[in-house]
Every structure is written in C-alpha cells, then in structure tokens.
Design a protein around this motif. Structure first.
Motif, PDB file in Angstrom:
ATOM      1  N   ARG A   1      15.836   2.497 -48.261  1.00 17.20           N
ATOM      2  CA  ARG A   1      17.095   2.602 -47.521  1.00 17.20           C
ATOM      3  C   ARG A   1      16.950   2.414 -46.007  1.00 17.20           C
ATOM      4  N   GLY A   2      15.716   2.400 -45.499  1.00 20.28           N
ATOM      5  CA  GLY A   2      15.523   2.272 -44.061  1.00 20.28           C
ATOM      6  C   GLY A   2      15.908   3.529 -43.309  1.00 20.28           C
ATOM      7  N   LYS A   3      16.009   4.643 -44.007  1.00 18.87           N
ATOM      8  CA  LYS A   3      16.386   5.945 -43.450  1.00 18.87           C
ATOM      9  C   LYS A   3      16.112   6.988 -44.515  1.00 18.87           C
TER      10      LYS A   3
ATOM     11  N   PRO B   1      17.537   4.932 -38.237  1.00 20.37           N
ATOM     12  CA  PRO B   1      16.553   3.977 -38.749  1.00 20.37           C
ATOM     13  C   PRO B   1      15.140   4.571 -38.660  1.00 20.37           C
ATOM     14  N   LEU B   2      14.442   4.563 -39.798  1.00 21.46           N
ATOM     15  CA  LEU B   2      13.149   5.240 -39.891  1.00 21.46           C
ATOM     16  C   LEU B   2      12.139   4.326 -40.576  1.00 21.46           C
TER      17      LEU B   2
ATOM     18  N   TRP C   1      24.248   1.910 -47.222  1.00 22.90           N
ATOM     19  CA  TRP C   1      23.183   2.091 -48.193  1.00 22.90           C
ATOM     20  C   TRP C   1      21.829   1.782 -47.580  1.00 22.90           C
ATOM     21  N   LYS C   2      21.762   0.769 -46.718  1.00 21.70           N
ATOM     22  CA  LYS C   2      20.463   0.365 -46.184  1.00 21.70           C
ATOM     23  C   LYS C   2      20.595  -0.042 -44.726  1.00 21.70           C
ATOM     24  N   LEU C   3      19.594   0.377 -43.924  1.00 21.66           N
ATOM     25  CA  LEU C   3      19.533   0.029 -42.509  1.00 21.66           C
ATOM     26  C   LEU C   3      18.310  -0.831 -42.217  1.00 21.66           C
ATOM     27  N   ASP C   4      18.407  -1.577 -41.131  1.00 23.67           N
ATOM     28  CA  ASP C   4      17.262  -2.300 -40.597  1.00 23.67           C
ATOM     29  C   ASP C   4      16.460  -1.321 -39.744  1.00 23.67           C
TER      30      ASP C   4
END
Length: 349
Positions: free
Chosen positions: A77-79, A123-124, A25-28
């Motif tokens: 979401r980091g993406k 990751p964005l 669900w979520k990235l660093d």
C-alpha cells in the motif's frame, strides 16, 4: 528534488485516482521529496491499539508473523494502513531533507520529530523491521517516510525517553478533546480507561471536573483498575466488560443515581463498545469515540434503535495544541509519567 506537489498529497496517490492519501488504497512512497515535502529517516513506528490488537490476534501472538504482515501491508500500500481496521499509527525519526517550499523552513536536517498524522496517509518505505514489542505495539525499523505540507509534527522533547513521548503523542487528540469538552460540574465516563489514551483522557477529565463533578473509569483489566485507583484520578473505578451494554448501563446508572454521564469518552480498543457508550450517556449528552475499533454505522443506527438522543463525535486526532497538552500532562502527573515510563521506555524485544 521535484517541483512542488499538492498541499494535501494528491500527487502521491497511485490508486484510486482523485482521492486524498488517507482513503487511497496505494501511495507512491518513493523516498525522493517534492519541493513542499519533508523526508524523514524513520526509526520507530507506533501501531495504533486497534490495529495492533487485530494484527496480534491474526498472527496468534507470534512477533515474527506480525512483523512480516506489517512489511507486507507497507509494501502493498505504500503506507501502514491496516486493511481490516482501517487504522495505522504514527512514527518518529530524524529529518533528512526539507523541501525548499515546505512550510516550516526553520526545521533543519538532524531534528528528531514525531509525526502527528496517521500512518494511513504517510508515504512509507520500509527497509527493515528490527524489533517488535508485543506489549506496546512499537517497532524499531529502518526506512524513509514523507510528510506533506499539510502534515503537523512535533519536535521530540529532551526531557523524556523517545518511546514515552511517541506513545503519548500517538493519542494526543484524546486528552485534548476531553479537556475542551468537559465542564467543572460534569459527570464523565472514560471507557477503556487503563490504556494510554484512556489514562491521559482520565487525567484531563479529573483536572476539569474532579473537584465539583464526577469522574468514572471503566476498564476490563483488573490490574489496570488497581493502577487507576492508586493514581487517584477517578471518583469510581469499575472493572467490567465495556462491550456489555447492560452491565455498563447498570453500573453507570448505579454510580450516578440514574443521572448517567454528561460526557462519555470511548477509548476501548476492541469492537462492540458503541451501544454501551451511548447507553451510559444521558439525553443530550456527548459521546466521543476515539477508538479505531468503533463502527460508526453501528453507533448511529444503535442510537436510533434505543431511542437515545445523544451528540456523537468522532474523536479527531488533531486539536490545536494537542501535542503540548499531552506531554505537559505527563510532566504534571508523576504517577501517569511513571506508568508511561514503565510501559514504554523498556528495551523493545
């Protein structure tokens, strides 16, 4: 620079724990790389067709609302991972830093590259969304992105405009899979043949089966149908609604004298095209679903419900050599290249 992270990017997953970056669900997205990562200055995003269509519909065609929604998704979401369609797109940018343990140490800062992995696992970190094209789904942005050690990419070619190369590379898995599957005597149906993945797949189907087989293009847009006819890449062009199962079945059955397709390539960017693709394909044939709008449970249960024994394939975005094949397709077919230039190299607005 931090120590080497996981080859597949597990160290970037914030939630839920234990999953790979794509389903996470979520990235660093912190723009500081680990030793086996690549840091990119992002200049342009190409949102995939299904996702952009959903965003445009949700925003009622308002470019500013679309931009705000993209910024919200990336911040949350980091993406760029559309929570409705589950899809993302890809990017181009300039290499800023190459980790000391990144697999390709020949890549130098300053190189202009396109990612060949989905934005749903990249990751964005977006600083700004500047311009958006409602026609192409491309955005000019400022920000940073990270590629993992496992992520393929392509150095942008010097002989074509960057937005054109990005558009082709975004869907390069489709023509590569088509080229791999189609045999010289096959009957091939390309659904959604008027878009970028459809046209590239159509070209490869024509190359492989055009002389001895039969290539059928299905497309809903009348202007796109006329364009396909002018390109001369299909034996038959049918202008129809690819989500209408009986219309698709009757049309393909008539054009093939009841034989139906050996291979059906589905590039339709709206829902409910699963059963039409299955019905258009003969027993034992192959259906490849490239569209991110496809519901695979619908496809599986639908095939069961109509008693159709077809081999169904998820259109893998990665095929060895897929980037080179897509770009070479543009070089080989002037009409195809001209269309990509007309559609994608104009000024984003």
């Amino acid at each position: 620079m931090r120590k080497a992270g996981h080859h597949y990017g597990l160290h970037r997953v914030l939630e839920p724990a234990g999953v790979l970056p794509q389903p996470a669900w979520k990235l660093d997205a912190t723009p500081e790389i680990w030793e086996n990562e690549l840091l990119i200055d992002v200049e342009r995003l190409n949102i995939d067709s299904a996702s952009f269509q959903q965003l445009k519909t949700e925003a009622e065609g308002d470019p500013e609302r679309i931009k705000r929604r993209i910024v919200e998704i990336v911040k949350e979401r980091g993406k760029m991972h559309n929570p409705v369609t589950g899809s993302g797109g890809m990017l181009i940018g300039t290499v800023v830093e190459v980790g000391s343990a990144f697999p390709d140490q020949t890549l130098a800062p300053g190189a202009k590259i396109a990612s060949l992995v989905s934005l749903t696992l990249t990751p964005l970190w977006l600083e700004e969304v500047r311009e958006l094209s409602l026609e192409t789904g491309q955005l000019e942005v400022a920000g940073k992105a990270v590629l993992f050690a496992s992520a393929p990419y392509a150095v942008l070619p010097p002989d074509m405009p960057e937005p054109v190369a990005l558009a082709a590379l975004d869907v390069c898995g489709a023509p590569a899979q088509t080229a791999r599957l189609v045999q010289p005597t096959d009957t091939v149906v390309i659904m959604g043949a008027g878009g970028k993945s459809g046209l590239l797949s159509l070209y490869q189907a024509w190359k492989k089966a055009g002389q001895q087989g039969c290539v059928i293009a299905l497309e809903a847009n009348p202007e796109a149908c006329r364009r396909i006819e002018s390109m001369g890449l299909a034996h038959h062009v049918a202008c129809l609604d690819a989500t209408d199962p009986l219309q698709v079945l009757e049309t393909v059955s008539t054009l093939t004298r009841g034989r139906l397709a050996d291979v059906t390539i589905n590039c339709v960017n709206v829902p409910r095209s699963e059963l039409p693709a299955i019905l258009a394909t003969q027993e034992g044939g192959v259906v490849v679903f490239f569209s991110m709008a496809v519901q695979f449970t619908t496809a599986a249960l639908g095939a069961e419900g109509v008693g159709k024994d077809v081999q169904m394939m998820i259109g893998n975005g990665y095929v060895p050599g897929h980037a080179a094949l897509a770009l070479e397709s543009l070089r080989e077919c002037p009409a195809l290249y001209d269309w990509f230039c007309q559609r994608f190299s104009s000024q984003i607005r």
